[in-house]
Design an enzyme around this catalytic site. Structure first.
Site, PDB file in Angstrom:
ATOM      1  N   ASP A  38      23.990  38.324  93.003  1.00 52.79           N
ATOM      2  CA  ASP A  38      24.985  39.379  92.798  1.00 52.79           C
ATOM      3  C   ASP A  38      25.013  40.362  93.979  1.00 52.79           C
ATOM      4  OD1 ASP A  38      26.947  40.639  91.285  1.00 52.79           O
ATOM      5  OD2 ASP A  38      25.761  40.636  89.450  1.00 52.79           O
TER       6      ASP A  38
ATOM      7  N   TRP B  64      32.121  39.027  94.302  1.00 51.98           N
ATOM      8  CA  TRP B  64      33.404  39.397  93.678  1.00 51.98           C
ATOM      9  C   TRP B  64      34.586  39.301  94.644  1.00 51.98           C
ATOM     10  CZ3 TRP B  64      30.227  44.269  93.771  1.00 51.98           C
ATOM     11  CH2 TRP B  64      29.108  44.149  92.974  1.00 51.98           C
ATOM     12  N   GLY B  65      34.480  38.425  95.643  1.00 48.12           N
ATOM     13  CA  GLY B  65      35.613  38.229  96.557  1.00 48.12           C
ATOM     14  C   GLY B  65      35.676  39.229  97.693  1.00 48.12           C
TER      15      GLY B  65
ATOM     16  N   ASP C  96      34.877  40.864  87.534  1.00 51.62           N
ATOM     17  CA  ASP C  96      34.405  40.233  86.301  1.00 51.62           C
ATOM     18  C   ASP C  96      35.541  39.922  85.321  1.00 51.62           C
ATOM     19  OD1 ASP C  96      32.028  40.721  87.490  1.00 51.62           O
ATOM     20  OD2 ASP C  96      31.140  41.803  85.799  1.00 51.62           O
TER      21      ASP C  96
HETATM   22  C1  GLA Z   1      28.089  41.632  87.897  1.00 59.42           C
HETATM   23  C2  GLA Z   1      28.522  40.171  87.890  1.00 59.42           C
HETATM   24  C3  GLA Z   1      28.538  39.654  86.462  1.00 59.42           C
HETATM   25  C4  GLA Z   1      27.155  39.811  85.846  1.00 59.42           C
HETATM   26  C5  GLA Z   1      26.707  41.266  85.919  1.00 59.42           C
HETATM   27  C6  GLA Z   1      25.256  41.449  85.511  1.00 59.42           C
HETATM   28  O1  GLA Z   1      29.042  42.459  87.281  1.00 59.42           O
HETATM   29  O2  GLA Z   1      29.774  40.020  88.484  1.00 59.42           O
HETATM   30  O3  GLA Z   1      28.935  38.297  86.423  1.00 59.42           O
HETATM   31  O4  GLA Z   1      26.243  38.984  86.518  1.00 59.42           O
HETATM   32  O5  GLA Z   1      26.838  41.782  87.240  1.00 59.42           O
HETATM   33  O6  GLA Z   1      24.843  42.778  85.574  1.00 59.42           O
END
Ligand code: GLA
Length: 376
Positions: free
Chosen positions: A127, A162-163, A184
């Site tokens: 992440d 996230w891109g 997300d």
């Molecule tokens: C981010 C990721 C999610 C998840 C959360 C966990 O938001 O994009 O997919 O893994 O963290 O805290």
């Protein structure tokens, strides 16, 4: 490490968030086998955020599983999962802390990769929260890419920024095998629709060994669990699952698989849809809209067996007739071919069309076919 096809599995986050423990993981691994998920191709059992203690071990500096959640430790859990013929996935973060505020792997990349390897981990979701501003994103993914390769074990590298930083342009070079391309997902129609639309023009970068990950599925959540926020209908779940398949995206289930109803299980184990997702050429779809509505989407994807997948998606609030003019996708009338359509949901009879295909699609729903050219 060979990741020739989009990875398939289940991840704890969408439904369970921080509410995870070894019993949940074991019983879900059992369901992979008992419900036929493993036979349909699902392989990775992935623990997301919130599995560790809030601080590293003061002596060894290593990450430590939270003993109340995982009293038997990660090696025992990984052995359990492997004994079922499945693979074990875990989670860490490129920053100082994970998104849910547990220790991240920043400046501990090689030590953590080694620890994961010792636990028998096969998949690492990585992440992007709490990143120090002094280091850029690509550098952090490069570090974990090398750390995993040096760990002595084949570990699938699942990047999750996230891109950001135009990830599709550089992520493949870091050794990552899949990469989250959007924020997300939430379990409502707007969320999966906007995610899908945002990636239509970027799927050309998604290919074997490094797939565009449009996030874990919400199929079967029905508004229950961490990312619920409204919920979806079965028509939406059909559309979401089919879009992911047309994209050759990783298929990571996010519902409570121990409680799937018949409709959900039937959808996520649909052999013909999964074959479209797992097609060895993993080509991005050609896409077009209904002439006067960009909410009515047509996708056409070349398949390795010489056939095509053809999808009609109604992202509107009312039922619609959606046309696909075959010339737009490479088959002009002068070519001398008709097309024969086979419904992957098994509801319609096979049917032959000339020059165009036109189908009625209820609001939120989709129609998906395999398509074969037939000489006139
Ligand atoms: C981010 C990721 C999610 C998840 C959360 C966990 O938001 O994009 O997919 O893994 O963290 O805290």
């Amino acid at each position: 490490m060979l990741v020739k096809k989009p990875p398939m599995g289940w991840n704890t986050w969408n439904t369970f968030g921080h509410d995870i423990n070894e019993e949940l993981i074991r019983s879900s691994a059992d369901v992979f086998v008992e419900a036929g998920l493993r036979d349909a191709g699902y392989e990775y059992v992935v623990i997301d955020d919130c599995w560790s203690k809030k601080v590293r071990d003061p002596q060894t500096d290593r990450l430590v599983p939270e003993p109340e959640k995982f009293p038997s430790g990660m090696k025992a859990l990984s052995d359990y999962i492997h004994a079922k013929g499945l693979k074990f996935g875990m989670y860490s973060c490129a920053g100082q802390r994970t998104c849910a505020d547990y220790p991240g792997s920043f400046d501990h990349e090689f030590l953590d990769a080694k620890t994961f390897a010792e636990w028998g981990v096969d998949f690492l979701k990585y992440d992007f929260c709490y990143k120090p501003t002094s280091v850029d994103g690509p550098t952090l993914y490069r570090r974990m890419g090398m750390a995993l390769r040096a760990s002595g074990r084949d570990i699938l590298f699942s990047a999750c920024n996230w891109g950001s930083d135009n990830v599709w342009q550089w992520i493949r070079s870091t050794g990552a095998h899949m990469y989250r391309s959007t924020g997300d997902i939430n379990d409502n129609p707007e969320s999966y629709r906007s995610i899908a639309r945002s990636q239509l023009d970027k799927l050309g970068a998604s290919a074997p060994e490094c797939f565009n990950d449009v996030d874990m599925l919400t199929v079967g959540m029905y508004g229950k669990g961490l990312v619920a926020n409204g919920g979806c209908s079965d028509a939406d779940y059909r559309s979401q699952f089919a879009l992911w398949c047309m994209f050759s995206a990783p298929l990571m289930l996010g519902c409570d698989i121990r409680k799937m109803n018949e409709e959900t299980l039937k959808l996520v184990t649909n052999r013909e849809l999964i074959a479209i997702d797992q097609d060895e050429e993993a080509r991005p779809p050609m896409w077009g809209h209904h002439p006067w509505s960009d909410k009515l989407l047509v996708l056409v994807k070349h398949l390795a067996n010489g056939k095509y997948a053809l999808g009609f998606f109604n992202m509107d609030e009312k039922d619609a007739e959606i046309p696909a003019i075959l010339a737009d996708y490479g088959l002009p009338a002068s070519a001398g071919y008709d097309v024969r359509l086979h419904d992957v949901f098994g509801k319609e009879e096979d049917k032959t069309w000339r020059e165009y295909v036109r189908v009625n699609v209820p609001a939120h729903d989709c129609r998906v076919y395999t398509m074969e050219l037939v000489q006139r």
